[in-house]
Design an enzyme around this catalytic site. Structure first.
Site, short mmCIF file in Angstrom:
data_model
loop_
_atom_site.label_atom_id
_atom_site.label_comp_id
_atom_site.label_asym_id
_atom_site.label_seq_id
_atom_site.Cartn_x
_atom_site.Cartn_y
_atom_site.Cartn_z
N HIS A 1 11.08 1.34 -33.50
CA HIS A 1 11.88 2.46 -32.98
C HIS A 1 13.31 2.00 -32.71
CE1 HIS A 1 11.92 1.29 -28.62
NE2 HIS A 1 10.76 0.73 -28.92
N ASP B 1 15.57 3.90 -30.94
CA ASP B 1 16.11 4.42 -29.67
C ASP B 1 15.89 3.39 -28.57
OD1 ASP B 1 13.29 4.91 -29.88
OD2 ASP B 1 13.42 6.19 -28.10
N ASP C 1 13.97 -4.64 -27.44
CA ASP C 1 13.17 -3.41 -27.45
C ASP C 1 13.98 -2.24 -27.99
OD1 ASP C 1 11.24 -1.47 -26.97
OD2 ASP C 1 11.70 -1.31 -24.84
N GLU D 1 10.77 6.99 -29.29
CA GLU D 1 9.66 6.25 -28.68
C GLU D 1 9.77 6.19 -27.16
OE1 GLU D 1 7.33 2.90 -27.11
OE2 GLU D 1 9.49 3.16 -27.03
N GLU D 2 11.00 6.04 -26.67
CA GLU D 2 11.19 5.92 -25.22
C GLU D 2 11.02 7.25 -24.51
OE1 GLU D 2 11.18 3.15 -24.01
OE2 GLU D 2 12.25 1.68 -25.21
N ASP E 1 6.78 -4.56 -31.22
CA ASP E 1 7.40 -3.80 -30.13
C ASP E 1 6.80 -4.24 -28.79
OD1 ASP E 1 8.93 -1.92 -28.77
OD2 ASP E 1 7.53 -0.29 -29.11
N HIS F 1 13.89 -2.77 -20.77
CA HIS F 1 14.03 -1.65 -19.83
C HIS F 1 14.80 -2.04 -18.58
CE1 HIS F 1 10.54 1.07 -21.41
NE2 HIS F 1 11.12 0.38 -22.39
#
Length: 437
Positions: free
Chosen positions: A55, A57, A90, A124-125, A157, A407
Protein backbone atom coordinates in the site's frame (compact mmCIF):
# COMPACT_ATOMS: atom_id res chain seq x y z
CA UNK A 1 1.61 8.75 -5.58
CA UNK A 2 -0.55 6.35 -7.61
CA UNK A 3 0.45 8.02 -10.90
CA UNK A 4 4.15 7.96 -9.95
CA UNK A 5 4.04 4.31 -8.92
CA UNK A 6 2.11 3.36 -12.04
CA UNK A 7 4.73 5.13 -14.15
CA UNK A 8 7.58 3.36 -12.38
CA UNK A 9 6.02 -0.05 -12.92
CA UNK A 10 5.43 0.64 -16.61
CA UNK A 11 9.02 1.82 -17.08
CA UNK A 12 10.19 -1.52 -15.68
CA UNK A 13 8.16 -3.59 -18.09
CA UNK A 14 5.04 -4.17 -16.02
CA UNK A 15 1.65 -4.00 -17.74
CA UNK A 16 -0.62 -2.01 -15.41
CA UNK A 17 -4.19 -0.91 -14.90
CA UNK A 18 -5.45 1.87 -12.62
CA UNK A 19 -8.76 0.80 -11.08
CA UNK A 20 -11.32 3.34 -9.88
CA UNK A 21 -12.62 2.17 -6.49
CA UNK A 22 -15.40 4.75 -6.25
CA UNK A 23 -15.95 7.46 -3.64
CA UNK A 24 -16.28 7.83 0.10
CA UNK A 25 -17.49 10.51 2.50
CA UNK A 26 -15.03 12.14 4.91
CA UNK A 27 -15.92 15.07 7.18
CA UNK A 28 -19.08 15.64 5.16
CA UNK A 29 -17.28 15.73 1.81
CA UNK A 30 -17.58 13.14 -0.93
CA UNK A 31 -14.08 12.37 -2.17
CA UNK A 32 -12.73 9.95 -4.79
CA UNK A 33 -10.89 6.93 -3.43
CA UNK A 34 -7.25 6.57 -4.52
CA UNK A 35 -7.06 4.08 -7.38
CA UNK A 36 -5.74 0.57 -6.98
CA UNK A 37 -2.89 -0.44 -9.26
CA UNK A 38 -2.97 -3.88 -10.82
CA UNK A 39 0.09 -5.13 -12.66
CA UNK A 40 1.49 -8.18 -14.44
CA UNK A 41 4.82 -9.21 -15.88
CA UNK A 42 5.54 -12.65 -17.28
CA UNK A 43 3.13 -15.30 -18.58
CA UNK A 44 5.34 -18.37 -18.78
CA UNK A 45 3.16 -21.42 -17.97
CA UNK A 46 6.27 -23.30 -16.82
CA UNK A 47 6.89 -20.76 -14.03
CA UNK A 48 5.08 -20.21 -10.75
CA UNK A 49 3.12 -16.96 -10.42
CA UNK A 50 3.58 -14.76 -7.35
CA UNK A 51 1.13 -12.02 -6.39
CA UNK A 52 2.68 -9.10 -4.50
CA UNK A 53 0.60 -6.72 -2.40
CA UNK A 54 1.53 -3.37 -0.85
CA UNK A 55 0.00 0.00 0.00
CA UNK A 56 1.22 3.44 -0.95
CA UNK A 57 -0.91 5.43 1.52
CA UNK A 58 0.39 6.37 4.97
CA UNK A 59 -0.79 7.54 8.37
CA UNK A 60 -1.33 11.31 8.87
CA UNK A 61 1.67 13.21 10.26
CA UNK A 62 2.66 16.76 11.15
CA UNK A 63 5.97 17.98 12.49
CA UNK A 64 4.09 19.48 15.44
CA UNK A 65 3.19 15.93 16.50
CA UNK A 66 6.76 15.59 17.76
CA UNK A 67 8.76 14.81 14.63
CA UNK A 68 12.37 15.96 14.62
CA UNK A 69 12.16 16.53 10.85
CA UNK A 70 9.51 17.28 8.23
CA UNK A 71 7.62 13.94 8.08
CA UNK A 72 6.91 14.04 4.34
CA UNK A 73 10.47 14.78 3.30
CA UNK A 74 12.81 11.79 3.42
CA UNK A 75 15.81 12.51 5.62
CA UNK A 76 18.90 10.29 5.56
CA UNK A 77 20.72 10.30 8.90
CA UNK A 78 24.27 9.50 7.82
CA UNK A 79 25.40 8.80 11.40
CA UNK A 80 22.78 6.13 12.11
CA UNK A 81 21.97 5.02 8.58
CA UNK A 82 18.29 5.67 9.18
CA UNK A 83 15.88 6.70 6.43
CA UNK A 84 13.43 8.93 8.32
CA UNK A 85 10.01 9.89 7.02
CA UNK A 86 6.36 8.94 7.08
CA UNK A 87 5.86 5.70 5.18
CA UNK A 88 9.54 4.77 5.11
CA UNK A 89 8.79 1.38 6.67
CA UNK A 90 4.99 1.31 6.33
CA UNK A 91 4.75 0.64 3.44
CA UNK A 92 6.59 2.70 0.82
CA UNK A 93 9.99 1.22 1.63
CA UNK A 94 8.92 -2.37 0.87
CA UNK A 95 7.14 -1.25 -2.32
CA UNK A 96 10.37 0.39 -3.45
CA UNK A 97 12.11 -2.88 -2.59
CA UNK A 98 9.97 -4.66 -5.18
CA UNK A 99 10.77 -1.92 -7.71
CA UNK A 100 14.47 -2.47 -6.93
CA UNK A 101 14.07 -6.15 -7.81
CA UNK A 102 12.45 -5.31 -11.14
CA UNK A 103 15.02 -2.62 -11.94
CA UNK A 104 17.96 -4.91 -11.19
CA UNK A 105 16.67 -7.59 -13.54
CA UNK A 106 16.01 -5.06 -16.29
CA UNK A 107 19.45 -3.43 -15.90
CA UNK A 108 21.22 -6.80 -15.99
CA UNK A 109 19.09 -8.18 -18.80
CA UNK A 110 17.88 -11.05 -16.62
CA UNK A 111 14.58 -12.83 -16.92
CA UNK A 112 12.51 -12.98 -13.73
CA UNK A 113 12.43 -16.50 -12.24
CA UNK A 114 8.65 -16.32 -11.75
CA UNK A 115 5.65 -14.61 -13.26
CA UNK A 116 4.61 -11.65 -11.11
CA UNK A 117 1.30 -9.98 -10.39
CA UNK A 118 0.93 -6.77 -8.40
CA UNK A 119 -1.84 -5.22 -6.33
CA UNK A 120 -1.01 -1.87 -4.77
CA UNK A 121 -3.64 0.24 -3.02
CA UNK A 122 -3.97 3.67 -1.41
CA UNK A 123 -6.53 3.04 1.35
CA UNK A 124 -4.95 0.41 3.61
CA UNK A 125 -4.68 2.82 6.53
CA UNK A 126 -8.41 3.45 6.26
CA UNK A 127 -9.74 -0.08 6.03
CA UNK A 128 -8.81 -0.90 2.40
CA UNK A 129 -12.15 0.50 1.27
CA UNK A 130 -13.22 -0.95 -2.06
CA UNK A 131 -10.37 -3.45 -2.32
CA UNK A 132 -12.24 -6.58 -1.23
CA UNK A 133 -14.84 -6.05 -3.95
CA UNK A 134 -12.08 -5.50 -6.54
CA UNK A 135 -10.28 -8.72 -5.60
CA UNK A 136 -13.48 -10.77 -5.67
CA UNK A 137 -14.55 -9.28 -9.00
CA UNK A 138 -11.16 -10.06 -10.58
CA UNK A 139 -11.25 -13.63 -9.29
CA UNK A 140 -14.78 -14.02 -10.70
CA UNK A 141 -13.45 -13.16 -14.18
CA UNK A 142 -11.41 -16.36 -14.19
CA UNK A 143 -8.85 -16.44 -17.00
CA UNK A 144 -9.72 -12.86 -17.93
CA UNK A 145 -8.92 -11.58 -14.43
CA UNK A 146 -5.63 -10.09 -13.29
CA UNK A 147 -5.11 -12.77 -10.63
CA UNK A 148 -5.60 -15.81 -12.84
CA UNK A 149 -2.99 -18.50 -12.25
CA UNK A 150 -1.60 -17.04 -9.01
CA UNK A 151 0.18 -19.74 -6.98
CA UNK A 152 1.00 -17.77 -3.81
CA UNK A 153 0.88 -14.30 -2.30
CA UNK A 154 3.67 -12.31 -0.65
CA UNK A 155 2.98 -9.23 1.48
CA UNK A 156 5.74 -7.08 2.96
CA UNK A 157 3.82 -4.88 5.39
CA UNK A 158 5.01 -5.88 8.84
CA UNK A 159 8.20 -5.91 10.91
CA UNK A 160 10.68 -8.03 12.82
CA UNK A 161 9.93 -8.60 16.49
CA UNK A 162 13.11 -6.77 17.42
CA UNK A 163 16.11 -5.14 15.73
CA UNK A 164 18.17 -8.35 15.61
CA UNK A 165 16.37 -11.25 13.99
CA UNK A 166 14.41 -11.40 10.72
CA UNK A 167 11.08 -13.17 10.72
CA UNK A 168 8.34 -14.59 8.53
CA UNK A 169 4.74 -14.20 9.67
CA UNK A 170 1.89 -16.69 9.32
CA UNK A 171 -0.91 -15.14 11.36
CA UNK A 172 -2.68 -11.88 12.16
CA UNK A 173 -5.31 -10.99 14.71
CA UNK A 174 -8.66 -9.63 13.62
CA UNK A 175 -10.45 -6.66 15.15
CA UNK A 176 -13.87 -5.55 16.35
CA UNK A 177 -14.03 -1.84 17.27
CA UNK A 178 -16.91 -0.69 19.48
CA UNK A 179 -18.36 2.65 20.54
CA UNK A 180 -20.56 2.91 23.65
CA UNK A 181 -22.60 6.11 23.94
CA UNK A 182 -24.45 7.08 27.12
CA UNK A 183 -26.68 10.14 26.90
CA UNK A 184 -29.08 11.84 29.26
CA UNK A 185 -29.68 15.59 29.53
CA UNK A 186 -30.25 17.68 26.40
CA UNK A 187 -27.22 19.85 27.18
CA UNK A 188 -24.12 19.92 29.40
CA UNK A 189 -24.93 20.70 33.03
CA UNK A 190 -23.30 22.59 35.91
CA UNK A 191 -22.15 20.10 38.55
CA UNK A 192 -22.79 22.61 41.33
CA UNK A 193 -26.42 22.87 40.30
CA UNK A 194 -27.24 19.34 39.17
CA UNK A 195 -24.63 17.11 40.83
CA UNK A 196 -26.30 14.26 42.77
CA UNK A 197 -29.66 15.32 41.37
CA UNK A 198 -29.53 13.47 38.05
CA UNK A 199 -28.07 10.35 36.49
CA UNK A 200 -24.76 11.41 34.96
CA UNK A 201 -23.75 9.82 31.62
CA UNK A 202 -20.05 9.88 32.50
CA UNK A 203 -20.64 7.92 35.70
CA UNK A 204 -22.57 5.25 33.80
CA UNK A 205 -19.96 5.04 31.05
CA UNK A 206 -17.04 4.64 33.47
CA UNK A 207 -18.93 1.84 35.21
CA UNK A 208 -19.49 0.05 31.90
CA UNK A 209 -15.92 0.49 30.69
CA UNK A 210 -14.62 -0.90 33.98
CA UNK A 211 -16.55 -4.12 33.40
CA UNK A 212 -14.88 -4.99 30.08
CA UNK A 213 -11.34 -6.06 30.95
CA UNK A 214 -9.45 -6.97 34.14
CA UNK A 215 -6.06 -5.48 35.09
CA UNK A 216 -4.39 -8.79 34.20
CA UNK A 217 -5.77 -8.61 30.65
CA UNK A 218 -8.58 -11.13 31.13
CA UNK A 219 -11.55 -10.22 28.94
CA UNK A 220 -14.61 -10.02 31.21
CA UNK A 221 -17.19 -10.40 28.44
CA UNK A 222 -18.44 -13.98 29.00
CA UNK A 223 -17.53 -16.44 26.26
CA UNK A 224 -14.85 -14.43 24.49
CA UNK A 225 -11.71 -15.95 26.04
CA UNK A 226 -13.41 -19.37 26.18
CA UNK A 227 -13.46 -19.64 22.37
CA UNK A 228 -9.68 -20.02 22.16
CA UNK A 229 -8.10 -23.43 22.69
CA UNK A 230 -4.94 -24.06 24.68
CA UNK A 231 -1.69 -24.11 22.66
CA UNK A 232 -0.30 -27.59 22.11
CA UNK A 233 3.34 -28.58 22.66
CA UNK A 234 4.36 -27.99 19.02
CA UNK A 235 2.92 -24.48 19.02
CA UNK A 236 4.43 -23.56 22.38
CA UNK A 237 7.81 -24.60 21.05
CA UNK A 238 7.47 -21.97 18.29
CA UNK A 239 7.08 -19.24 20.91
CA UNK A 240 9.85 -20.61 23.09
CA UNK A 241 12.29 -20.46 20.16
CA UNK A 242 11.56 -16.82 19.31
CA UNK A 243 14.39 -14.33 19.78
CA UNK A 244 12.16 -12.13 21.89
CA UNK A 245 12.13 -11.61 25.63
CA UNK A 246 10.25 -9.84 28.40
CA UNK A 247 13.08 -7.29 28.42
CA UNK A 248 12.45 -6.58 24.72
CA UNK A 249 8.86 -5.70 25.60
CA UNK A 250 9.96 -3.55 28.54
CA UNK A 251 12.49 -1.73 26.35
CA UNK A 252 9.84 -1.14 23.69
CA UNK A 253 7.33 0.40 26.11
CA UNK A 254 9.90 2.10 28.31
CA UNK A 255 8.78 0.55 31.60
CA UNK A 256 8.72 -2.85 33.39
CA UNK A 257 4.95 -3.34 33.03
CA UNK A 258 4.45 -6.73 31.31
CA UNK A 259 1.46 -8.75 32.51
CA UNK A 260 3.72 -11.73 33.24
CA UNK A 261 7.40 -12.52 33.75
CA UNK A 262 7.02 -15.64 31.60
CA UNK A 263 8.23 -15.07 28.03
CA UNK A 264 5.81 -17.51 26.36
CA UNK A 265 2.79 -16.11 28.22
CA UNK A 266 3.68 -12.57 27.19
CA UNK A 267 4.29 -13.51 23.55
CA UNK A 268 1.06 -15.51 23.29
CA UNK A 269 -0.78 -12.50 24.70
CA UNK A 270 0.20 -10.66 21.55
CA UNK A 271 0.14 -13.42 18.96
CA UNK A 272 -2.49 -16.06 19.76
CA UNK A 273 -4.79 -14.64 22.46
CA UNK A 274 -7.54 -12.06 22.08
CA UNK A 275 -7.07 -8.72 23.83
CA UNK A 276 -9.44 -5.94 24.82
CA UNK A 277 -8.11 -2.37 24.95
CA UNK A 278 -9.82 0.82 26.10
CA UNK A 279 -8.96 3.66 23.73
CA UNK A 280 -10.66 6.82 24.88
CA UNK A 281 -13.74 8.83 25.79
CA UNK A 282 -15.36 11.23 23.35
CA UNK A 283 -17.41 14.18 24.57
CA UNK A 284 -15.77 14.50 27.99
CA UNK A 285 -13.80 17.48 29.25
CA UNK A 286 -10.08 16.85 28.73
CA UNK A 287 -8.36 20.23 28.38
CA UNK A 288 -6.24 22.15 30.89
CA UNK A 289 -7.91 23.79 33.84
CA UNK A 290 -10.79 22.62 36.02
CA UNK A 291 -14.11 22.72 34.19
CA UNK A 292 -16.98 21.60 36.46
CA UNK A 293 -19.22 20.23 33.75
CA UNK A 294 -21.54 17.23 33.59
CA UNK A 295 -21.37 16.09 29.95
CA UNK A 296 -24.73 15.50 28.29
CA UNK A 297 -23.42 12.62 26.20
CA UNK A 298 -20.18 10.65 26.27
CA UNK A 299 -18.87 7.84 24.11
CA UNK A 300 -16.31 5.25 25.16
CA UNK A 301 -14.28 3.50 22.48
CA UNK A 302 -12.71 0.07 22.83
CA UNK A 303 -11.64 -2.76 20.58
CA UNK A 304 -11.13 -6.49 20.80
CA UNK A 305 -8.30 -8.08 18.84
CA UNK A 306 -9.55 -11.51 17.91
CA UNK A 307 -7.93 -14.81 16.90
CA UNK A 308 -9.19 -18.00 15.23
CA UNK A 309 -11.80 -19.40 15.64
CA UNK A 310 -13.26 -16.04 16.70
CA UNK A 311 -15.00 -13.85 14.13
CA UNK A 312 -16.69 -10.45 14.42
CA UNK A 313 -20.02 -12.20 13.87
CA UNK A 314 -19.42 -14.38 16.95
CA UNK A 315 -18.00 -11.61 19.15
CA UNK A 316 -20.44 -8.75 18.56
CA UNK A 317 -23.57 -10.44 20.01
CA UNK A 318 -21.65 -11.42 23.15
CA UNK A 319 -20.48 -7.84 23.69
CA UNK A 320 -23.88 -6.28 23.02
CA UNK A 321 -25.69 -8.69 25.35
CA UNK A 322 -23.15 -8.29 28.14
CA UNK A 323 -22.98 -4.47 27.99
CA UNK A 324 -26.77 -4.17 27.92
CA UNK A 325 -27.03 -6.47 30.95
CA UNK A 326 -24.43 -4.48 32.87
CA UNK A 327 -26.16 -1.22 31.97
CA UNK A 328 -29.47 -2.57 33.22
CA UNK A 329 -27.85 -3.31 36.60
CA UNK A 330 -27.09 0.41 37.00
CA UNK A 331 -30.81 1.27 37.11
CA UNK A 332 -29.95 4.41 35.21
CA UNK A 333 -32.49 6.57 33.39
CA UNK A 334 -29.89 7.49 30.78
CA UNK A 335 -29.88 5.91 27.33
CA UNK A 336 -27.28 3.49 25.95
CA UNK A 337 -26.24 3.02 22.33
CA UNK A 338 -23.75 0.36 21.16
CA UNK A 339 -22.09 0.58 17.73
CA UNK A 340 -19.64 -1.61 15.83
CA UNK A 341 -17.51 1.00 14.04
CA UNK A 342 -15.54 -1.50 11.97
CA UNK A 343 -14.20 -5.02 12.11
CA UNK A 344 -12.02 -7.58 10.38
CA UNK A 345 -11.45 -11.30 10.71
CA UNK A 346 -8.21 -12.96 11.85
CA UNK A 347 -5.95 -14.84 9.47
CA UNK A 348 -3.82 -17.93 9.97
CA UNK A 349 -1.75 -19.66 7.27
CA UNK A 350 -0.08 -23.05 6.93
CA UNK A 351 3.53 -22.28 7.84
CA UNK A 352 4.62 -25.69 6.56
CA UNK A 353 3.65 -24.71 2.98
CA UNK A 354 6.34 -24.45 0.27
CA UNK A 355 5.80 -20.66 0.16
CA UNK A 356 7.16 -20.42 3.72
CA UNK A 357 9.97 -22.82 2.94
CA UNK A 358 11.03 -20.50 0.10
CA UNK A 359 10.91 -17.49 2.43
CA UNK A 360 12.94 -19.33 5.07
CA UNK A 361 15.64 -20.28 2.57
CA UNK A 362 15.79 -16.73 1.20
CA UNK A 363 16.11 -15.27 4.70
CA UNK A 364 18.92 -17.68 5.57
CA UNK A 365 20.72 -16.82 2.32
CA UNK A 366 20.63 -13.07 2.98
CA UNK A 367 20.87 -12.80 6.78
CA UNK A 368 22.79 -16.03 7.47
CA UNK A 369 20.34 -17.08 10.17
CA UNK A 370 16.97 -18.78 10.42
CA UNK A 371 14.01 -16.42 10.72
CA UNK A 372 11.64 -16.30 13.65
CA UNK A 373 8.22 -17.76 12.86
CA UNK A 374 5.67 -15.27 14.14
CA UNK A 375 2.05 -14.29 14.38
CA UNK A 376 1.34 -10.57 14.56
CA UNK A 377 -0.96 -8.80 16.99
CA UNK A 378 -2.19 -6.32 14.41
CA UNK A 379 -4.57 -6.67 11.49
CA UNK A 380 -4.27 -6.55 7.67
CA UNK A 381 -7.80 -7.55 6.55
CA UNK A 382 -6.89 -7.96 2.85
CA UNK A 383 -4.62 -10.89 3.80
CA UNK A 384 -7.64 -13.08 4.52
CA UNK A 385 -9.43 -11.82 1.40
CA UNK A 386 -6.54 -12.97 -0.78
CA UNK A 387 -6.33 -16.33 1.00
CA UNK A 388 -10.04 -17.09 0.71
CA UNK A 389 -10.73 -15.59 -2.72
CA UNK A 390 -7.69 -17.04 -4.46
CA UNK A 391 -7.46 -20.24 -2.43
CA UNK A 392 -3.66 -19.96 -2.17
CA UNK A 393 -1.08 -19.62 0.58
CA UNK A 394 -0.34 -16.09 1.80
CA UNK A 395 2.98 -15.08 3.37
CA UNK A 396 4.11 -11.98 5.26
CA UNK A 397 7.78 -11.24 4.61
CA UNK A 398 8.88 -8.07 6.43
CA UNK A 399 11.62 -5.65 5.49
CA UNK A 400 11.68 -3.38 8.55
CA UNK A 401 12.68 -3.79 12.18
CA UNK A 402 10.59 -3.81 15.32
CA UNK A 403 11.89 -0.38 16.36
CA UNK A 404 10.96 1.39 13.10
CA UNK A 405 8.10 3.30 14.74
CA UNK A 406 5.43 2.73 12.10
CA UNK A 407 2.43 5.02 12.77
CA UNK A 408 4.57 6.94 15.28
CA UNK A 409 6.73 10.05 15.18
CA UNK A 410 10.15 9.81 13.51
CA UNK A 411 9.20 6.67 11.60
CA UNK A 412 12.31 5.18 10.01
CA UNK A 413 13.71 2.35 7.95
CA UNK A 414 17.35 1.43 8.46
CA UNK A 415 19.31 1.72 5.24
CA UNK A 416 20.77 -1.75 5.83
CA UNK A 417 17.27 -3.20 6.06
CA UNK A 418 16.25 -1.41 2.86
CA UNK A 419 19.25 -2.83 1.00
CA UNK A 420 19.21 -6.32 2.49
CA UNK A 421 15.42 -6.36 2.40
CA UNK A 422 15.43 -5.65 -1.33
CA UNK A 423 17.87 -8.54 -1.77
CA UNK A 424 15.58 -10.70 0.37
CA UNK A 425 12.55 -10.03 -1.82
CA UNK A 426 14.52 -10.86 -4.96
CA UNK A 427 16.03 -14.00 -3.47
CA UNK A 428 12.59 -15.12 -2.31
CA UNK A 429 11.41 -15.14 -5.94
CA UNK A 430 14.28 -17.45 -6.91
CA UNK A 431 13.55 -19.76 -3.98
CA UNK A 432 9.87 -19.88 -4.96
CA UNK A 433 10.94 -20.91 -8.45
CA UNK A 434 13.22 -23.63 -7.06
CA UNK A 435 11.13 -25.09 -4.25
CA UNK A 436 9.06 -28.19 -4.90
CA UNK A 437 5.36 -27.33 -4.81
Amino acid sequence: MSAWLDGQLKSLGVTTKLVDLGKHVMDGQELPLPPAILGRIGDDPKKKTVLVYGHYDVQPAEQSDGWDTEPFKLVVDEKTGRLIGRGSTDDKGPILGWLNVLEAHKALGLELPVNMRFCFEGMEENGSEGLDDLIKSEVAKGKDGWFDGVDCVCISDNYWLNSRTPCITYGLRGLVYFKLTVSGPTRDLHSGVFGRMVHEPMTDLIQLMSKLVAPDGTILVPGVDDMVSVADAEERQIYEKLDYSVKDVEDAVGAPITLSDDKVTVIMGRMRMPSLSLHGIEGAFYGPGAKTVIPASVSGKFSIRIVPPQTPEKIEPLVVQYVEQEFAKLNSKNKLKIENLHDGRPWLADWKHWNYEAARRATEAIYKRSPDLTREGGSIPVTLTFAESLGVNVLLLPMGRGDDGAHSTNEKLDRSNFIEGSKLLGTYLYEVAAVKA
